[in-house]
Design an enzyme around this catalytic site. Sequence first.
Site, PDB file in Angstrom:
ATOM      1  N   ASP A 178       4.661   0.162 -11.036  1.00 12.70           N
ATOM      2  CA  ASP A 178       5.000   0.879  -9.809  1.00 12.70           C
ATOM      3  C   ASP A 178       5.616   2.244 -10.098  1.00 12.70           C
ATOM      4  O   ASP A 178       6.193   2.464 -11.164  1.00 12.70           O
ATOM      5  CB  ASP A 178       6.040   0.086  -9.004  1.00 12.70           C
ATOM      6  CG  ASP A 178       5.419  -1.097  -8.285  1.00 12.70           C
ATOM      7  OD1 ASP A 178       4.280  -1.469  -8.618  1.00 12.70           O
ATOM      8  OD2 ASP A 178       6.083  -1.660  -7.396  1.00 12.70           O
ATOM      9  N   ASP A 179       5.547   3.090  -9.089  1.00 12.91           N
ATOM     10  CA  ASP A 179       6.292   4.360  -9.008  1.00 12.91           C
ATOM     11  C   ASP A 179       5.705   5.503  -9.832  1.00 12.91           C
ATOM     12  O   ASP A 179       6.287   6.580  -9.878  1.00 12.91           O
ATOM     13  CB  ASP A 179       7.785   4.196  -9.369  1.00 12.91           C
ATOM     14  CG  ASP A 179       8.518   3.302  -8.371  1.00 12.91           C
ATOM     15  OD1 ASP A 179       7.864   2.795  -7.444  1.00 12.91           O
ATOM     16  OD2 ASP A 179       9.734   3.128  -8.534  1.00 12.91           O
ATOM     17  N   HIS A 229       1.353   2.827  -3.250  1.00 12.71           N
ATOM     18  CA  HIS A 229       2.794   2.524  -3.185  1.00 12.71           C
ATOM     19  C   HIS A 229       3.446   3.503  -2.212  1.00 12.71           C
ATOM     20  O   HIS A 229       4.565   3.962  -2.442  1.00 12.71           O
ATOM     21  CB  HIS A 229       3.385   2.622  -4.595  1.00 12.71           C
ATOM     22  CG  HIS A 229       4.723   1.951  -4.755  1.00 12.71           C
ATOM     23  ND1 HIS A 229       5.034   0.726  -4.210  1.00 12.71           N
ATOM     24  CD2 HIS A 229       5.843   2.338  -5.418  1.00 12.71           C
ATOM     25  CE1 HIS A 229       6.275   0.411  -4.531  1.00 12.71           C
ATOM     26  NE2 HIS A 229       6.794   1.359  -5.247  1.00 12.71           N
ATOM     27  N   HIS A 233       7.317   6.936  -1.036  1.00 16.85           N
ATOM     28  CA  HIS A 233       8.191   5.838  -1.468  1.00 16.85           C
ATOM     29  C   HIS A 233       9.322   5.564  -0.479  1.00 16.85           C
ATOM     30  O   HIS A 233      10.498   5.466  -0.849  1.00 16.85           O
ATOM     31  CB  HIS A 233       8.770   6.099  -2.864  1.00 16.85           C
ATOM     32  CG  HIS A 233       9.169   4.830  -3.569  1.00 16.85           C
ATOM     33  ND1 HIS A 233      10.428   4.296  -3.506  1.00 16.85           N
ATOM     34  CD2 HIS A 233       8.467   3.971  -4.335  1.00 16.85           C
ATOM     35  CE1 HIS A 233      10.490   3.181  -4.209  1.00 16.85           C
ATOM     36  NE2 HIS A 233       9.309   2.953  -4.720  1.00 16.85           N
ATOM     37  N   HIS A 319       7.759  -0.856 -14.067  1.00 15.64           N
ATOM     38  CA  HIS A 319       7.732   0.528 -13.592  1.00 15.64           C
ATOM     39  C   HIS A 319       7.356   1.414 -14.766  1.00 15.64           C
ATOM     40  O   HIS A 319       8.031   1.359 -15.804  1.00 15.64           O
ATOM     41  CB  HIS A 319       9.102   0.920 -13.029  1.00 15.64           C
ATOM     42  CG  HIS A 319       9.476   0.127 -11.818  1.00 15.64           C
ATOM     43  ND1 HIS A 319      10.006  -1.138 -11.905  1.00 15.64           N
ATOM     44  CD2 HIS A 319       9.347   0.397 -10.497  1.00 15.64           C
ATOM     45  CE1 HIS A 319      10.208  -1.595 -10.687  1.00 15.64           C
ATOM     46  NE2 HIS A 319       9.813  -0.697  -9.805  1.00 15.64           N
TER      47      HIS A 319
HETATM   48 NI    NI Z   1       8.717   1.498  -6.080  1.00 10.35          NI
END
Ligand code: NI
Length: 360
Positions: A178-179, A229, A233, A319
């Site tokens: 993620d991210d 995602h 965010h 992440h």
């Molecule tokens: Ni996230």
Amino acid sequence: MYYKILLLFLLCGCGSTPYGAQEIIENNEQVTRITYPVTDHTDINDQILEKVQACRNSFSLNSQERQFSYIQYIEEDTISFLFTCYEYNITSQFTYDALTYNTKTGEEYSIQELTGTNEIPSQDNSFYYDQDTIYIPYGDTIKTYPRNNAISIPIIKVDGKSDNEVENTRPKIALTFDDGPNARYTPKILEILEKYNVEATFFVIGQQIKSHENVIKEMISDGHQIGIHTFTHRDLTKLRDKEILEEISLTKDVLNDMGYTANTVRPPYGSYNDHIVKLVKEPLVLWTIDTRDWESKDSKKIVSVVKSKVRGGDIILFHDMYESTVEAVRVLVPYLIDEGYDLVSVEKLIANCTVYCVKE
Ligand code: NI
């Protein structure tokens, strides 16, 4: 959300006791009723007896009525108990406690295992659940949460095996990141995945795509799955419908421009509700193992979380933002392959999953 559940738990006596112990002491002024479960596991029994004892110790001398009772809920290999310690002494006083464990292993079951997220806080992992609700005791109150399995979209149930395992082939797991995309760490992860020829899923933040087009192109050409995602965010539960849909469509559009069609969404913070599930047409994909890599930033810890929990069918959350995560992935990928797992995208994990995984 806090409310007392009084009569329901005290009076229902509904804990049909399969193997319980009971003690009733009556005299002129006082009645004491203690009922508690006795299980096949010594450790669990000890814990229960401690709770009984703590309740006894809390009784005041002059209370007219005292009681320790419980209800239980059984699902598959898990039994969940909710204990009520009660006394009537001018007013009614209640204290609640809970215990949930696996009947096969005798080990306590965690809320995280039940829900797939760390979204629900509890004290000492004390919780009770039934078909629809999770109950967290806080002394004289119980906080409740709807039991909508976080991993239930699109997988209603991942019980640790994919149907492939039934056919005696390699069980599948999905690594998810993620991210990103991140200029520094994502390429390192892509390199490890390429070395072992495995696939993963990257849930990217839309506004970071334009400045990292090369990283995205590499993901696409290496055959990885890219999920949404959101664009900025943000916690979707705090946005208006229009904003929620924009967060998703903007990200989708940037990826479309690069020739990629993204068809899954991972909500930031794992935060969603029933309304969002209905509003967003893409399936929301959460996770079954949270490495908490952002918190520990410790590759050894990340590796050990995965090693201690992993089973076929897992969706593991990382992440691609930290060197420690890269180092952990460097260790975990060959380890998981050696352990017999197929590392695939989420898309492939949930495809053809008909025996143990039920798709919505
Ligand atoms: Ni996230």
